[in-house]
Design an enzyme around this catalytic site. Structure first.
Site, PDB file in Angstrom:
ATOM      1  N   ARG A   1      12.809  -2.678  10.965  1.00  0.00           N
ATOM      2  CA  ARG A   1      11.457  -2.195  11.836  1.00  0.00           C
ATOM      3  C   ARG A   1      11.167  -3.001  12.888  1.00  0.00           C
ATOM      4  NH1 ARG A   1       5.978   0.159   7.962  1.00  0.00           N
ATOM      5  NH2 ARG A   1       4.657  -1.099   9.715  1.00  0.00           N
TER       6      ARG A   1
ATOM      7  N   ARG B   1      -0.329  -8.455  13.496  1.00  0.00           N
ATOM      8  CA  ARG B   1      -0.576  -7.783  12.759  1.00  0.00           C
ATOM      9  C   ARG B   1      -1.221  -8.556  11.612  1.00  0.00           C
ATOM     10  NH1 ARG B   1       4.798  -5.390  10.511  1.00  0.00           N
ATOM     11  NH2 ARG B   1       3.073  -4.112   8.977  1.00  0.00           N
TER      12      ARG B   1
ATOM     13  N   ARG C   1      -8.849   0.504   9.503  1.00  0.00           N
ATOM     14  CA  ARG C   1      -8.986  -0.875   9.445  1.00  0.00           C
ATOM     15  C   ARG C   1      -9.783  -1.157  10.355  1.00  0.00           C
ATOM     16  NH1 ARG C   1      -2.726  -0.363   9.666  1.00  0.00           N
ATOM     17  NH2 ARG C   1      -1.594  -1.664   9.645  1.00  0.00           N
TER      18      ARG C   1
ATOM     19  N   ARG D   1      11.579  -7.544   5.031  1.00  0.00           N
ATOM     20  CA  ARG D   1      12.151  -6.674   4.735  1.00  0.00           C
ATOM     21  C   ARG D   1      12.233  -6.183   6.379  1.00  0.00           C
ATOM     22  NH1 ARG D   1       6.569  -2.366   4.645  1.00  0.00           N
ATOM     23  NH2 ARG D   1       6.056  -3.480   6.424  1.00  0.00           N
TER      24      ARG D   1
ATOM     25  N   LYS E   1       0.715  -1.298   0.161  1.00  0.00           N
ATOM     26  CA  LYS E   1       0.098   0.387   0.302  1.00  0.00           C
ATOM     27  C   LYS E   1       0.658   1.265  -0.216  1.00  0.00           C
ATOM     28  CE  LYS E   1      -1.821  -1.081   3.974  1.00  0.00           C
ATOM     29  NZ  LYS E   1      -1.573  -2.229   3.726  1.00  0.00           N
TER      30      LYS E   1
HETATM   31  P1  AMP Z   1       1.059   0.281   9.410  1.00  0.00           P
HETATM   32  O1  AMP Z   1       2.157   0.899   8.865  1.00  0.00           O
HETATM   33  O2  AMP Z   1      -0.433   1.096   8.467  1.00  0.00           O
HETATM   34  O3  AMP Z   1       0.855  -1.308   9.160  1.00  0.00           O
HETATM   35  O4  AMP Z   1       1.229   0.507  10.635  1.00  0.00           O
HETATM   36  C1  AMP Z   1       1.680   0.039  11.361  1.00  0.00           C
HETATM   37  C2  AMP Z   1       1.268   0.318  13.165  1.00  0.00           C
HETATM   38  O5  AMP Z   1       0.426   1.183  13.321  1.00  0.00           O
HETATM   39  C3  AMP Z   1      -0.506  -0.994  12.784  1.00  0.00           C
HETATM   40  O6  AMP Z   1       0.258  -2.340  13.683  1.00  0.00           O
HETATM   41  C4  AMP Z   1      -1.054  -0.206  13.985  1.00  0.00           C
HETATM   42  O7  AMP Z   1       0.253  -0.678  15.079  1.00  0.00           O
HETATM   43  C5  AMP Z   1      -0.666   1.277  14.318  1.00  0.00           C
HETATM   44  N1  AMP Z   1      -1.986   1.639  13.199  1.00  0.00           N
HETATM   45  C6  AMP Z   1      -1.916   2.229  12.146  1.00  0.00           C
HETATM   46  N2  AMP Z   1      -2.858   2.226  11.177  1.00  0.00           N
HETATM   47  C7  AMP Z   1      -3.719   2.324  11.885  1.00  0.00           C
HETATM   48  C8  AMP Z   1      -5.099   2.097  11.694  1.00  0.00           C
HETATM   49  N3  AMP Z   1      -5.631   2.077  11.132  1.00  0.00           N
HETATM   50  N4  AMP Z   1      -5.939   1.379  13.368  1.00  0.00           N
HETATM   51  C9  AMP Z   1      -5.078   0.739  13.935  1.00  0.00           C
HETATM   52  N5  AMP Z   1      -3.830   0.430  15.104  1.00  0.00           N
HETATM   53  C10 AMP Z   1      -3.246   1.813  13.208  1.00  0.00           C
END
Ligand code: AMP
Length: 191
Positions: free
Chosen positions: A133, A144, A88, A127, A13
């Site tokens: 990360r 996740r 989400r 990654r 994404k």
């Molecule tokens: P991402 O980079 O989008 O995978 O986000 C990394 C982490 O940030 C996720 O595993 C969640 O802990 C938190 N996070 C990001 N976006 C959201 C969201 N829309 N709702 C809840 N937690 C989020």
């Protein structure tokens, strides 16, 4: 243009969002990036979410909804928004619909990056080795993925019911994915 890039963690994404920012001048709203920035800055918010993020769980709806509200306000007049990693949960999707409706707008398209779970795990393991990360480590990544299937996948029928979801093969190479994304966006503009 209000576009949601939808798919499990690691589906690509962020990569596709960045290409649309470069190519079309849309503004990318990634709650993951915003939360990582808060964490890196050591702000009160960052401290509150750090452990949750590192474990691979979702932070509260209220936190991310507020982040998106602020970002929409700061970027008024942008030619388009790409929602990346948001919404989400159903509560987030409903809040987003309400925020946009208040501006006389709505979601135009939800692009679903379709990926194979085993390939995804291989991609994220790589990654993790390259970027380190914390939430890409195999244990956190499994959480996740579970958060995605339990809390985020129910958004598929929500957006399908609105007739807004278009599927794209996320396992193709990046340029092929970008071409499918462009075709789907052009399809919306002709509607
Ligand atoms: P991402 O980079 O989008 O995978 O986000 C990394 C982490 O940030 C996720 O595993 C969640 O802990 C938190 N996070 C990001 N976006 C959201 C969201 N829309 N709702 C809840 N937690 C989020």
């Amino acid at each position: 243009m209000n576009l949601i890039l939808f798919g499990p963690p690691g589906a690509g994404k962020g990569t596709q969002a960045k290409r649309l920012v470069d190519g079309r001048g849309y503004v990318q709203l990634s709650t993951g990036d915003m939360l990582r920035a808060a964490k890196a800055s050591g702000s009160e918010l960052g401290q509150r979410v750090a452990a949750i993020m590192d474990a691979g769980a979702l932070v509260s709806d209220a936190i991310v909804i507020e982040l998106i509200e602020d970002a929409l306000e700061k970027n008024r007049g942008a030619p388009g928004f790409i929602f990346d990693g948001f919404p989400r949960t159903l509560a987030q999707a409903e809040a987003l619909d309400a925020m946009l409706a208040a501006k006389g707008q709505g979601i135009d398209l939800v692009l679903r990056l379709e990926v194979d779970e085993a390939a995804l795990i291989a991609r994220i393991t790589k990654r993790f080795e390259e970027q380190g990360r914390a939430d890409d480590n195999p244990d956190a990544f499994k959480i996740r993925l579970k958060a995605y299937s339990d809390q985020t996948a129910p958004l598929v029928p929500y957006y399908q019911g609105q007739g807004k979801m278009v599927g794209v093969d996320g396992m193709a190479d990046m340029d092929a994915v970008s071409a499918s994304v462009a075709a789907a966006l052009d399809g919306v503009r002709k509607r």
